[in-house]
Enzyme design. Structure first.
Site, PDB file in Angstrom:
ATOM      1  N   CYS A 119      34.702  34.567  38.680  1.00 42.20           N
ATOM      2  CA  CYS A 119      35.517  34.065  39.789  1.00 42.20           C
ATOM      3  C   CYS A 119      36.107  35.231  40.578  1.00 42.20           C
ATOM      4  O   CYS A 119      36.045  35.273  41.805  1.00 42.20           O
ATOM      5  CB  CYS A 119      36.618  33.157  39.238  1.00 42.20           C
ATOM      6  SG  CYS A 119      37.602  32.370  40.519  1.00 42.20           S
ATOM      7  N   CYS A 120      36.700  36.211  39.863  1.00 40.77           N
ATOM      8  CA  CYS A 120      37.260  37.371  40.557  1.00 40.77           C
ATOM      9  C   CYS A 120      36.161  38.165  41.261  1.00 40.77           C
ATOM     10  O   CYS A 120      36.379  38.717  42.336  1.00 40.77           O
ATOM     11  CB  CYS A 120      38.013  38.267  39.577  1.00 40.77           C
ATOM     12  SG  CYS A 120      39.670  37.702  39.190  1.00 40.77           S
ATOM     13  N   CYS A 201      46.592  34.758  42.175  1.00 42.48           N
ATOM     14  CA  CYS A 201      46.141  33.416  42.518  1.00 42.48           C
ATOM     15  C   CYS A 201      46.979  32.375  41.768  1.00 42.48           C
ATOM     16  O   CYS A 201      47.387  32.606  40.623  1.00 42.48           O
ATOM     17  CB  CYS A 201      44.678  33.256  42.141  1.00 42.48           C
ATOM     18  SG  CYS A 201      43.584  34.310  43.101  1.00 42.48           S
ATOM     19  N   CYS A 204      46.167  31.328  38.125  1.00 40.70           N
ATOM     20  CA  CYS A 204      46.110  32.389  37.109  1.00 40.70           C
ATOM     21  C   CYS A 204      47.425  33.152  36.981  1.00 40.70           C
ATOM     22  O   CYS A 204      47.457  34.248  36.431  1.00 40.70           O
ATOM     23  CB  CYS A 204      44.994  33.379  37.460  1.00 40.70           C
ATOM     24  SG  CYS A 204      43.376  32.609  37.529  1.00 40.70           S
ATOM     25  N   CYS A 223      41.806  42.623  37.735  1.00 42.16           N
ATOM     26  CA  CYS A 223      40.945  41.616  38.345  1.00 42.16           C
ATOM     27  C   CYS A 223      39.571  42.166  38.672  1.00 42.16           C
ATOM     28  O   CYS A 223      38.700  41.427  39.097  1.00 42.16           O
ATOM     29  CB  CYS A 223      41.590  41.088  39.620  1.00 42.16           C
ATOM     30  SG  CYS A 223      41.790  42.354  40.865  1.00 42.16           S
TER      31      CYS A 223
HETATM   32  S1  SF4 Z   1      42.756  35.510  39.858  1.00 44.37           S
HETATM   33 FE1  SF4 Z   1      41.962  33.552  39.026  1.00 44.37          FE
HETATM   34  S2  SF4 Z   1      41.542  32.216  40.797  1.00 44.37           S
HETATM   35 FE2  SF4 Z   1      41.905  34.297  41.559  1.00 44.37          FE
HETATM   36  S3  SF4 Z   1      39.856  35.110  41.820  1.00 44.37           S
HETATM   37 FE3  SF4 Z   1      40.553  35.733  39.765  1.00 44.37          FE
HETATM   38  S4  SF4 Z   1      39.939  34.123  38.307  1.00 44.37           S
HETATM   39 FE4  SF4 Z   1      39.691  33.344  40.424  1.00 44.37          FE
END
Ligand code: SF4
Length: 384
Positions: A119-120, A201, A204, A223
């Site tokens: 996701c990151c 985010c 998270c 991240c």
């Molecule tokens: S912090 Fe969480 S929602 Fe944001 S990009 Fe990373 S995994 Fe995705």
């Protein structure tokens, strides 16, 4: 982190900037030719206002890269607009993943639950890589007191592709940040009052734990946009090779299930496969930058009709890029450590190779080029 003696520029910058007050260091950095084109990367989180305020005093037009994961708190978007207005920042750029990538990679918006690393990578790392294209240096708000992975942070370092990172607040404490905000009566993030000390985010981040409030139930601290002392917790590995194309350093984009032929640079052109067109990509390895046999091999492949992707891999020099391209290579793969010594701006300069492609202007085709660069190779191949 001990001084990096293997990188003389970083060692010199750290020594020269160490005695300077933060504001003087920033002012000097923005005009320092050793740093080239600079951008500030900001999350517009709980403590971002300090750096944004200092920059606004020096140059309100400086590019400010805001990574918008589209998963941020509503209050962060409001705060970003408020700070831009209050501080008069005119260079803010929103970095987002293209919507087609989001549709393909996170169609149900649940990737952060299944695979937060991916996701990151999708929402932060790749947009930032694209956003940093064209810059030689980026300013971050990282501090030593923000966790174990940042404990050895120096003022200057390099990112995974060799670009300079400037951390002017490296030696600040959380108390210093608070004092600066109070002294200058700066607006605070609306969620600070609700106990959020580090804001990322929304799914998270939890309140009340400082930076440990990020991914609180997982063993990770970064991240993926920051590599600290080789201890990246997610995103591309710090030793991942760097891909160079005409646009500069780009993320690798391997084609799934592609037929890739690996050829050592010393392969005898006479032994090349009869039908190289059956391969989607051919990767030729150069054992050393001064070993020129890979150039001949590439030319022979192009002359034999191969029109797939052709990659040169090894410790090649930016100065060799024009010749690599003229010999038929599409891209270059260099080791990460080598990229630190051959940073992106050198390759970008070399990437304007067409402006100096005198042979092409004279109408030379592959056969003439082959004769020019590889006189030992027969010139009876097809032209292309
Ligand atoms: S912090 Fe969480 S929602 Fe944001 S990009 Fe990373 S995994 Fe995705």
């Amino acid at each position: 982190m001990p001084p990096d003696d293997s990188d003389p520029l970083i060692a010199r910058l750290n020594a020269e900037y160490a005695p300077l007050h933060t504001r003087r260091a920033l002012r000097r950095a923005l005009g320092d030719p050793a740093l080239g084109r600079i951008a500030l990367v900001s999350s517009f989180g709980a403590q971002s206002v300090v750096l944004l305020h200092l920059i606004s005093i020096i140059d309100r037009t400086l590019p400010v890269l805001f990574i918008d994961t589209e998963m941020l708190f509503r209050e962060t978007y409001e705060y970003q607009k408020r700070l831009a207005r209050t501080l008069g920042l005119t260079g803010i750029r929103h970095l987002k993943a293209p919507s087609r990538n989001i549709r393909a990679g996170d169609p149900a918006t649940d990737l952060h639950l299944r695979d937060p690393d991916a996701c990151c990578e999708l929402r932060k790392v790749r947009p930032l890589q694209r956003g940093l294209h064209g810059f030689d240096c980026w300013i971050t708000g990282r501090r030593r007191d923000q966790g174990r992975s940042r404990a050895g942070l120096e003022l200057f370092g390099r990112d995974s592709v060799g670009r300079i990172k400037f951390n002017p607040l490296a030696h600040w404490s959380a108390a210093d940040v608070n004092a600066h905000i109070n002294r200058h009566n700066l607006p605070r993030h609306p969620l600070s009052a609700r106990g959020f000390q580090s804001l990322g985010c929304a799914p998270c981040t939890v309140a009340g734990h400082g930076r440990a409030g990020r991914w609180p139930d997982r063993a990770k601290e970064e991240c993926g946009i920051h590599v600290v002392d080789g201890r990246i917790r997610r995103g591309p590995a710090p030793d991942a090779p760097v891909i160079v194309r005409d646009t500069g350093f780009v993320p690798d984009d391997p084609v799934p299930d592609a037929r890739v032929l690996e050829l050592p640079g010393d392969t005898d052109p006479a032994t090349l496969p009869r039908d190289p067109a059956g391969w989607q990509m051919i990767r030729i390895t150069f054992p050393a930058f001064h070993d020129g046999r890979g150039f001949s091999l590439a030319r022979a492949l192009r002359d034999s009709g191969f029109d797939g992707r052709l990659r040169a891999a090894g410790p090649l020099l930016a100065a060799q890029y024009p010749l690599l391209r003229r010999c038929g290579f599409d891209e270059v793969e260099i080791p990460a450590a080598h990229a630190a010594r051959q940073p992106e701006y050198l390759w970008q300069g070399a990437a304007r190779w067409r402006e100096h492609d005198y042979q092409a202007r004279l109408g030379a085709g592959p056969r003439q080029l082959n004769a020019l660069y590889n006189p030992d190779i027969p010139t009876n191949g097809t032209s292309g």
